[in-house]
Design a protein around this motif. Structure first.
Motif, short mmCIF file in Angstrom:
data_model
loop_
_atom_site.label_atom_id
_atom_site.label_comp_id
_atom_site.label_asym_id
_atom_site.label_seq_id
_atom_site.Cartn_x
_atom_site.Cartn_y
_atom_site.Cartn_z
N TYR A 1 0.67 -0.94 -0.11
CA TYR A 1 -0.08 -0.30 -0.44
C TYR A 1 0.81 1.29 0.36
CZ TYR A 1 -3.96 -3.35 1.29
OH TYR A 1 -4.71 -4.20 0.71
N ARG A 2 1.95 1.04 0.35
CA ARG A 2 2.76 2.49 0.63
C ARG A 2 3.77 2.58 -0.64
NH1 ARG A 2 4.57 -0.03 5.01
NH2 ARG A 2 3.35 0.60 7.53
N ASP A 3 4.25 2.11 -1.19
CA ASP A 3 3.90 1.79 -2.54
C ASP A 3 3.25 2.35 -3.55
OD1 ASP A 3 6.67 0.74 -2.32
OD2 ASP A 3 6.83 -1.50 -3.21
N GLN A 4 2.63 1.80 -3.27
CA GLN A 4 0.88 2.82 -4.37
C GLN A 4 0.66 4.17 -4.22
OE1 GLN A 4 -2.37 0.08 -3.31
NE2 GLN A 4 -1.77 -1.92 -4.37
N LEU A 5 0.77 4.20 -2.78
CA LEU A 5 0.70 6.04 -2.89
C LEU A 5 2.13 6.82 -3.06
CD1 LEU A 5 -0.42 5.83 1.44
CD2 LEU A 5 -1.73 6.50 -0.64
N ARG A 6 2.89 5.91 -3.20
CA ARG A 6 3.65 6.90 -3.76
C ARG A 6 3.82 6.50 -5.19
NH1 ARG A 6 7.38 4.27 0.41
NH2 ARG A 6 7.46 2.01 -0.94
N GLU A 7 3.50 6.13 -6.39
CA GLU A 7 2.52 5.80 -6.98
C GLU A 7 2.09 6.54 -8.01
OE1 GLU A 7 3.34 4.37 -11.63
OE2 GLU A 7 4.86 3.80 -9.28
N LEU A 8 0.56 6.80 -6.64
CA LEU A 8 -0.14 8.08 -7.04
C LEU A 8 0.43 9.10 -7.10
CD1 LEU A 8 -3.42 8.33 -6.73
CD2 LEU A 8 -3.55 8.36 -4.48
N ASP A 9 1.40 9.26 -6.53
CA ASP A 9 2.08 10.44 -6.13
C ASP A 9 2.69 11.19 -7.32
OD1 ASP A 9 1.14 11.26 -3.77
OD2 ASP A 9 2.75 10.83 -2.47
N ARG A 10 3.45 10.07 -7.57
CA ARG A 10 3.92 10.09 -9.46
C ARG A 10 2.71 10.39 -10.73
NH1 ARG A 10 7.25 6.01 -7.23
NH2 ARG A 10 6.15 4.55 -8.29
N ASP A 11 1.94 9.47 -10.33
CA ASP A 11 1.12 9.93 -11.92
C ASP A 11 0.27 11.20 -11.57
OD1 ASP A 11 1.24 7.24 -12.03
OD2 ASP A 11 -0.16 6.42 -11.21
N LEU A 12 0.07 12.02 -10.04
CA LEU A 12 -0.46 12.66 -10.45
C LEU A 12 0.58 13.79 -10.56
CD1 LEU A 12 -2.40 15.03 -9.06
CD2 LEU A 12 -1.81 14.61 -6.74
N GLY A 13 1.88 13.74 -10.78
CA GLY A 13 2.57 14.85 -10.77
C GLY A 13 3.07 15.69 -12.00
N GLY A 14 2.57 13.31 -13.13
CA GLY A 14 2.55 13.27 -14.24
C GLY A 14 1.27 13.50 -15.35
N GLY A 15 0.41 14.44 -14.74
CA GLY A 15 -0.42 14.66 -15.29
C GLY A 15 -1.33 13.42 -15.54
N ALA B 1 -6.95 11.43 -7.50
CA ALA B 1 -5.85 11.22 -6.57
C ALA B 1 -6.09 11.02 -5.18
CB ALA B 1 -4.81 11.94 -6.28
N ASP B 2 -7.25 12.20 -5.15
CA ASP B 2 -7.51 12.36 -3.01
C ASP B 2 -8.20 11.32 -3.09
OD1 ASP B 2 -6.16 14.77 -3.20
OD2 ASP B 2 -7.65 16.13 -2.78
N TYR B 3 -9.24 11.19 -3.89
CA TYR B 3 -10.08 9.81 -3.95
C TYR B 3 -9.12 8.41 -3.51
CZ TYR B 3 -13.51 6.04 -4.54
OH TYR B 3 -14.48 5.00 -3.86
N ALA B 4 -8.47 8.05 -4.75
CA ALA B 4 -7.15 6.64 -4.32
C ALA B 4 -7.04 6.85 -3.11
CB ALA B 4 -6.58 6.93 -5.64
#
Length: 376
Positions: free
Chosen positions: A40-54, A61-64
């Protein structure tokens, strides 16, 4: 005290063995939860990268992030409904293993065991074997291992081996007894019967030679004569076998316990069975019944007749011929202990100084029965 220490040590060892899978299962569950948290921590970091990449919008992002965070908190803190039950179940089992099982085992031992019985190592059991045949045999074997030239020891052990169906050991014991103590009818008969048992009922040439040696020492030996006749029957020499069985029947006492079996073989070889009519002997009905019996049933019938004669002599010991027949019958049944007891009781009725007492002693010696204590 040592016993209870050993009991405690064994109980602890068993408890460890039983608890190990439970403890290992708990550790595995902890490792599984730690692995899920890392995912789950890896998923949070991946979510931040997806948000930064648009790749996703801030709302998505907030919902996920909220959903992943909820799952991470649940794994890290532990779901009560999914974790508490296994933990409670494991604790119940641990209490059962650590407390209830030892208590139940102790109560069972105190109820059915003998905690007050003193220890008795093998050495003590060998010194006082009582009626334990296995211990008696072990004691005799240990003695003979240290004294292999003790002929009397081999002589005592041979029939015991035979009765317990250790026929290979019985053959060795009989041969040693003959070598060390010299030939006797009962030893040759025992060796022959052992060889016949080894060959599954066939009177082999070696067994026949032992029987013939027995007959040179005791020409009227019914046991040896029976097996010699049986060897003729097995060889297909029907007429000779019938004549041998008929001669044995004619020269046997009217109440001889082996007559039913002899008559069966006479009839089998084309002859007419003898009809003994003396009181206490087998009747024609007994003979007819014996012909349809199995070997084990016939043996039981013969032993019953011998025991009947024994009971009559206990009631009326003033029967010299009866004592002679009883001693010889027990010898034919290879029951040396009862034969010796019959000699002793017969001598009580007919003491050794008399002619009849001397005849009883002579018969006992002929059959290989020790008489030293009886004459003292």
């Amino acid at each position: 005290m040592l016993f209870w220490i050993l009991v405690a040590a064994l109980t602890a060892a068993v408890a460890v063995i039983l608890l190990y899978p439970l403890l290992r299962g708990a550790r595995a569950a902890q490792r599984r939860r730690a692995g899920e948290a890392a995912v789950y921590r890896d998923q949070l970091r991946e979510l931040d990268r997806d948000l930064g990449g648009g790749l996703i919008t801030p709302e998505e992002a907030d919902y996920a992030r909220a959903e992943i965070g909820r799952r991470l908190i649940a794994v890290s803190a532990g779901e009560p409904e999914t974790i508490e039950k296994p933990i409670r179940h494991h604790r119940i089992i641990e209490v059962l293993v650590l407390l209830i099982l030892p208590v139940l085992g102790l109560c069972l031992y105190l109820t059915t065991g003998r905690p007050d019985l003193p220890s008795q190592p093998l050495e003590a059991r060998l010194e006082n074997p009582g009626n334990d045949v296995a211990v008696l045999i072990a004691k005799a074997e240990r003695h003979l291992a240290q004294n292999p030239d003790d002929g009397k020891g081999w002589d005592v052990l041979a029939p015991i081996y035979f009765r317990t169906m250790r026929v290979a050991d019985a053959e060795v014991a009989y041969r040693n007894a003959i070598r060390l103590l010299g030939p006797s009818p009962i030893r040759f008969d025992g060796l022959a019967e052992t060889l016949i048992t080894i060959s599954e009922g066939v009177v082999t040439e070696e067994a026949r030679q032992a029987l013939e040696q027995s007959l040179t020492l005791e020409p009227d030996n019914p046991r040896a004569r029976f097996y010699i006749a049986l060897s003729l029957e097995q060889a297909g020499r029907t007429d000779e076998a019938r004549r041998a069985f008929e001669a044995l029947a004619q020269q046997s006492p009217a109440d001889a316990p082996w007559l039913p079996l002899v008559n069966e073989h006479i009839a089998k070889n084309g002859g007419a069975a003898a009809q003994p009519a003396a009181p206490g002997g087998p009747t024609s009905e007994d003979v007819a019944a014996a012909e349809s019996m199995s070997a084990g049933d016939r043996q039981q019938m013969i032993r019953g007749m011998v025991e009947s004669l024994d009971a009559k002599l206990r009631e009326d010991p003033n029967n010299f011929e009866g004592w002679m027949r009883l001693v010889r019958s027990y010898a034919v049944l290879n029951d040396k202990d009862r034969a010796a007891d019959a000699v002793k009781r017969g001598l009580a009725a007919f003491p050794p100084p008399g002619e009849q007492g001397r005849q009883l002693l002579a018969l006992a010696r002929e059959l290989g029965i020790a008489t030293e204590e009886m004459t003292q």
